[in-house]
Design a protein around this motif. Structure first.
Motif, PDB file in Angstrom:
ATOM      1  N   SER A 129      46.123  37.299  56.335  1.00 31.88           N
ATOM      2  CA  SER A 129      44.932  37.751  55.611  1.00 31.88           C
ATOM      3  C   SER A 129      45.126  39.113  54.951  1.00 31.88           C
ATOM      4  CB  SER A 129      43.726  37.813  56.555  1.00 31.88           C
ATOM      5  OG  SER A 129      43.962  38.727  57.611  1.00 31.88           O
ATOM      6  N   ASN A 130      46.087  39.895  55.433  1.00 35.05           N
ATOM      7  CA  ASN A 130      46.265  41.261  54.929  1.00 35.05           C
ATOM      8  C   ASN A 130      47.127  41.283  53.668  1.00 35.05           C
ATOM      9  OD1 ASN A 130      44.734  42.352  57.035  1.00 35.05           O
ATOM     10  ND2 ASN A 130      46.509  42.411  58.386  1.00 35.05           N
ATOM     11  N   VAL A 131      46.593  40.701  52.607  1.00 33.53           N
ATOM     12  CA  VAL A 131      47.335  40.543  51.355  1.00 33.53           C
ATOM     13  C   VAL A 131      46.763  41.455  50.281  1.00 33.53           C
ATOM     14  CG1 VAL A 131      48.135  38.919  49.610  1.00 33.53           C
ATOM     15  CG2 VAL A 131      47.798  38.138  51.958  1.00 33.53           C
ATOM     16  N   ILE A 132      47.657  42.096  49.534  1.00 33.17           N
ATOM     17  CA  ILE A 132      47.296  42.898  48.364  1.00 33.17           C
ATOM     18  C   ILE A 132      48.009  42.291  47.163  1.00 33.17           C
ATOM     19  CG2 ILE A 132      47.424  45.175  47.269  1.00 33.17           C
ATOM     20  CD1 ILE A 132      47.664  46.302  50.191  1.00 33.17           C
ATOM     21  N   LEU A 133      47.283  42.056  46.088  1.00 32.09           N
ATOM     22  CA  LEU A 133      47.887  41.514  44.876  1.00 32.09           C
ATOM     23  C   LEU A 133      48.137  42.651  43.895  1.00 32.09           C
ATOM     24  CD1 LEU A 133      48.828  39.231  43.066  1.00 32.09           C
ATOM     25  CD2 LEU A 133      46.435  38.850  42.400  1.00 32.09           C
ATOM     26  N   CYS A 134      49.394  42.845  43.536  1.00 29.48           N
ATOM     27  CA  CYS A 134      49.783  43.865  42.561  1.00 29.48           C
ATOM     28  C   CYS A 134      50.090  43.184  41.233  1.00 29.48           C
ATOM     29  CB  CYS A 134      50.995  44.652  43.064  1.00 29.48           C
ATOM     30  SG  CYS A 134      51.676  45.812  41.859  1.00 29.48           S
ATOM     31  N   LEU A 135      49.265  43.459  40.218  1.00 33.48           N
ATOM     32  CA  LEU A 135      49.479  42.891  38.884  1.00 33.48           C
ATOM     33  C   LEU A 135      50.359  43.847  38.090  1.00 33.48           C
ATOM     34  CD1 LEU A 135      45.835  41.721  38.033  1.00 33.48           C
ATOM     35  CD2 LEU A 135      47.706  40.326  38.919  1.00 33.48           C
ATOM     36  N   ASN A 136      51.662  43.660  38.158  1.00 34.11           N
ATOM     37  CA  ASN A 136      52.575  44.543  37.450  1.00 34.11           C
ATOM     38  C   ASN A 136      52.720  44.100  35.988  1.00 34.11           C
ATOM     39  OD1 ASN A 136      54.310  46.756  37.258  1.00 34.11           O
ATOM     40  ND2 ASN A 136      56.112  45.512  37.689  1.00 34.11           N
ATOM     41  N   LEU A 137      53.266  44.993  35.154  1.00 36.24           N
ATOM     42  CA  LEU A 137      53.453  44.752  33.717  1.00 36.24           C
ATOM     43  C   LEU A 137      52.123  44.559  32.998  1.00 36.24           C
ATOM     44  CD1 LEU A 137      56.561  42.374  33.838  1.00 36.24           C
ATOM     45  CD2 LEU A 137      56.538  44.822  33.348  1.00 36.24           C
ATOM     46  N   ILE A 138      51.109  45.260  33.474  1.00 39.89           N
ATOM     47  CA  ILE A 138      49.798  45.127  32.839  1.00 39.89           C
ATOM     48  C   ILE A 138      49.847  45.657  31.406  1.00 39.89           C
ATOM     49  CG2 ILE A 138      48.858  47.363  33.559  1.00 39.89           C
ATOM     50  CD1 ILE A 138      46.989  44.022  33.804  1.00 39.89           C
ATOM     51  N   ASP A 139      50.768  46.604  31.144  1.00 38.37           N
ATOM     52  CA  ASP A 139      50.922  47.140  29.794  1.00 38.37           C
ATOM     53  C   ASP A 139      51.499  46.088  28.844  1.00 38.37           C
ATOM     54  OD1 ASP A 139      53.242  47.241  31.327  1.00 38.37           O
ATOM     55  OD2 ASP A 139      54.088  48.930  30.220  1.00 38.37           O
ATOM     56  N   GLU A 140      52.445  45.285  29.344  1.00 37.41           N
ATOM     57  CA  GLU A 140      53.017  44.218  28.532  1.00 37.41           C
ATOM     58  C   GLU A 140      51.980  43.131  28.251  1.00 37.41           C
ATOM     59  OE1 GLU A 140      55.995  44.167  27.123  1.00 37.41           O
ATOM     60  OE2 GLU A 140      56.357  46.185  27.926  1.00 37.41           O
ATOM     61  N   ALA A 141      51.132  42.866  29.237  1.00 37.39           N
ATOM     62  CA  ALA A 141      50.069  41.880  29.038  1.00 37.39           C
ATOM     63  C   ALA A 141      49.121  42.337  27.923  1.00 37.39           C
ATOM     64  CB  ALA A 141      49.301  41.671  30.337  1.00 37.39           C
ATOM     65  N   PRO A 149      40.665  36.479  52.529  1.00 36.32           N
ATOM     66  CA  PRO A 149      41.199  35.547  51.532  1.00 36.32           C
ATOM     67  C   PRO A 149      40.409  34.246  51.467  1.00 36.32           C
ATOM     68  CG  PRO A 149      42.964  36.464  52.886  1.00 36.32           C
ATOM     69  CD  PRO A 149      41.682  36.859  53.534  1.00 36.32           C
ATOM     70  N   ASN A 150      40.123  33.815  50.241  1.00 33.11           N
ATOM     71  CA  ASN A 150      39.486  32.517  50.029  1.00 33.11           C
ATOM     72  C   ASN A 150      40.578  31.458  49.956  1.00 33.11           C
ATOM     73  OD1 ASN A 150      36.828  33.596  49.820  1.00 33.11           O
ATOM     74  ND2 ASN A 150      37.263  34.243  47.728  1.00 33.11           N
ATOM     75  N   THR A 151      41.009  31.002  51.116  1.00 34.55           N
ATOM     76  CA  THR A 151      42.109  30.046  51.169  1.00 34.55           C
ATOM     77  C   THR A 151      41.647  28.660  50.745  1.00 34.55           C
ATOM     78  OG1 THR A 151      41.652  29.711  53.530  1.00 34.55           O
ATOM     79  CG2 THR A 151      43.355  31.303  52.956  1.00 34.55           C
ATOM     80  N   VAL A 152      42.617  27.823  50.487  1.00 35.96           N
ATOM     81  CA  VAL A 152      42.337  26.474  49.992  1.00 35.96           C
ATOM     82  C   VAL A 152      41.694  25.627  51.091  1.00 35.96           C
ATOM     83  CG1 VAL A 152      43.369  24.347  49.112  1.00 35.96           C
ATOM     84  CG2 VAL A 152      44.246  26.577  48.350  1.00 35.96           C
ATOM     85  N   ILE A 153      40.620  24.950  50.741  1.00 32.46           N
ATOM     86  CA  ILE A 153      40.019  23.952  51.624  1.00 32.46           C
ATOM     87  C   ILE A 153      40.451  22.585  51.101  1.00 32.46           C
ATOM     88  CG2 ILE A 153      37.907  22.970  52.568  1.00 32.46           C
ATOM     89  CD1 ILE A 153      38.507  25.828  53.481  1.00 32.46           C
ATOM     90  N   ILE A 199      39.317  38.507  39.592  1.00 29.31           N
ATOM     91  CA  ILE A 199      40.366  37.868  40.384  1.00 29.31           C
ATOM     92  C   ILE A 199      40.231  38.268  41.849  1.00 29.31           C
ATOM     93  CG2 ILE A 199      42.865  37.752  40.789  1.00 29.31           C
ATOM     94  CD1 ILE A 199      43.232  38.127  37.766  1.00 29.31           C
ATOM     95  N   SER A 200      39.952  39.558  42.090  1.00 26.54           N
ATOM     96  CA  SER A 200      39.777  40.041  43.459  1.00 26.54           C
ATOM     97  C   SER A 200      38.628  39.313  44.158  1.00 26.54           C
ATOM     98  CB  SER A 200      39.520  41.550  43.452  1.00 26.54           C
ATOM     99  OG  SER A 200      39.276  42.034  44.760  1.00 26.54           O
ATOM    100  N   LYS A 201      37.528  39.131  43.428  1.00 36.23           N
ATOM    101  CA  LYS A 201      36.370  38.433  44.000  1.00 36.23           C
ATOM    102  C   LYS A 201      36.697  36.975  44.265  1.00 36.23           C
ATOM    103  CE  LYS A 201      31.473  37.481  43.152  1.00 36.23           C
ATOM    104  NZ  LYS A 201      30.327  37.666  42.204  1.00 36.23           N
ATOM    105  N   GLU A 202      37.420  36.348  43.348  1.00 38.62           N
ATOM    106  CA  GLU A 202      37.765  34.934  43.491  1.00 38.62           C
ATOM    107  C   GLU A 202      38.725  34.704  44.658  1.00 38.62           C
ATOM    108  OE1 GLU A 202      37.570  30.899  42.481  1.00 38.62           O
ATOM    109  OE2 GLU A 202      36.431  32.570  41.633  1.00 38.62           O
ATOM    110  N   LEU A 203      39.703  35.603  44.825  1.00 34.24           N
ATOM    111  CA  LEU A 203      40.707  35.438  45.873  1.00 34.24           C
ATOM    112  C   LEU A 203      40.266  36.025  47.215  1.00 34.24           C
ATOM    113  CD1 LEU A 203      44.017  36.278  43.938  1.00 34.24           C
ATOM    114  CD2 LEU A 203      43.023  34.027  44.409  1.00 34.24           C
TER     115      LEU A 203
END
Length: 219
Positions: free
Chosen positions: A94-106, A156-160, A118-122
């Motif tokens: 459950s202790n997951v952090i999502l790092c969105l790298n290359l945000i400048d390229e996006a 985390p909103n894991t898959v059901i 995305i944070s709310k969804e996940l």
């Protein structure tokens, strides 16, 4: 991923091999809010369903490394390809952090990313950054600090899954909890349903976490 690791740890890192493996490991450290943090740069992978030695190393560390937080670094320019790994890791811990790298390229490609959405969804913290330019690194350190010290608690909103699969998980999970320690019992129950004997036998042969457990009972 390695760019994020290098920016976080600077010169405070060293490399070696994983015990009994030819796969290189990198460890580093940084200090934030007067607390020291040790980081492990796991081999890059798009899945923790191990089909290569690198994926096996990453999976085993996630299972048994006793980490306080897991930072999943994804490429913001092709987020969809990486979300499969994010969901797999969320099933394991459950202790997951999502790092969105290359945000400048996006941004250069006119890709608009709603990190809060995305944070709310996940159900996990999401940190946009551009590691090469140092953007978002302070925020990433702050998020790591808060998750490790339980100031932020991810849910985390894991898959059901379908009803049939969920019923089988309920049947298997109590047995797993009785005989296995140190690993997420729902995740392991799912792997038993996968009938991935290679994966499960690898766990049994490499870790002394089981008591009278016999996979054949589920076959």
């Amino acid at each position: 991923k390695s760019t994020v690791f290098n920016v976080l740890t600077g010169l405070h890192q060293h490399t070696g091999n994983w015990p009994g493996k030819t796969v290189v490991t990198a460890r580093g450290q940084f200090n934030y809010n007067k607390k020291d943090f040790i980081l492990v740069d796991l081999p890059g992978t798009y899945s923790i369903f191990a089909s290569s030695l690198e994926e096996e190393v990453a999976r085993d560390f996630l299972c048994f490394g006793n980490s306080d937080a897991v930072v999943v670094v994804v490429d913001a320019t092709c987020l969809e390809r990486n979300l499969n790994l994010v969901y797999q890791v969320m099933e394991l811990t459950s202790n997951v952090i999502l790092c969105l790298n290359l945000i400048d390229e996006a941004k250069k490609k006119n890709i608009i990313i709603d990190s809060e959405g995305i944070s709310k969804e996940l159900g996990i913290p999401v940190v946009p950054c551009a590691a090469r330019n140092g953007l978002g690194i302070k925020e990433l350190k702050d998020t790591i600090y808060k998750v490790c010290h339980r100031k932020i608690i991810p849910y985390p909103n894991t898959v059901i899954y379908s009803h049939n699969i969920e019923e089988r998980i309920k049947a298997i999970q109590p047995f797993v909890e009785k005989h296995v320690t140190g690993i997420n019992s729902r995740w392991l129950s799912l792997r038993i349903l996968d009938a991935d004997n290679k994966l499960i036998n690898s766990i049994w042969s490499n870790y002394s976490i089981c008591s009278n457990f016999n996979i054949e009972k589920f076959e």
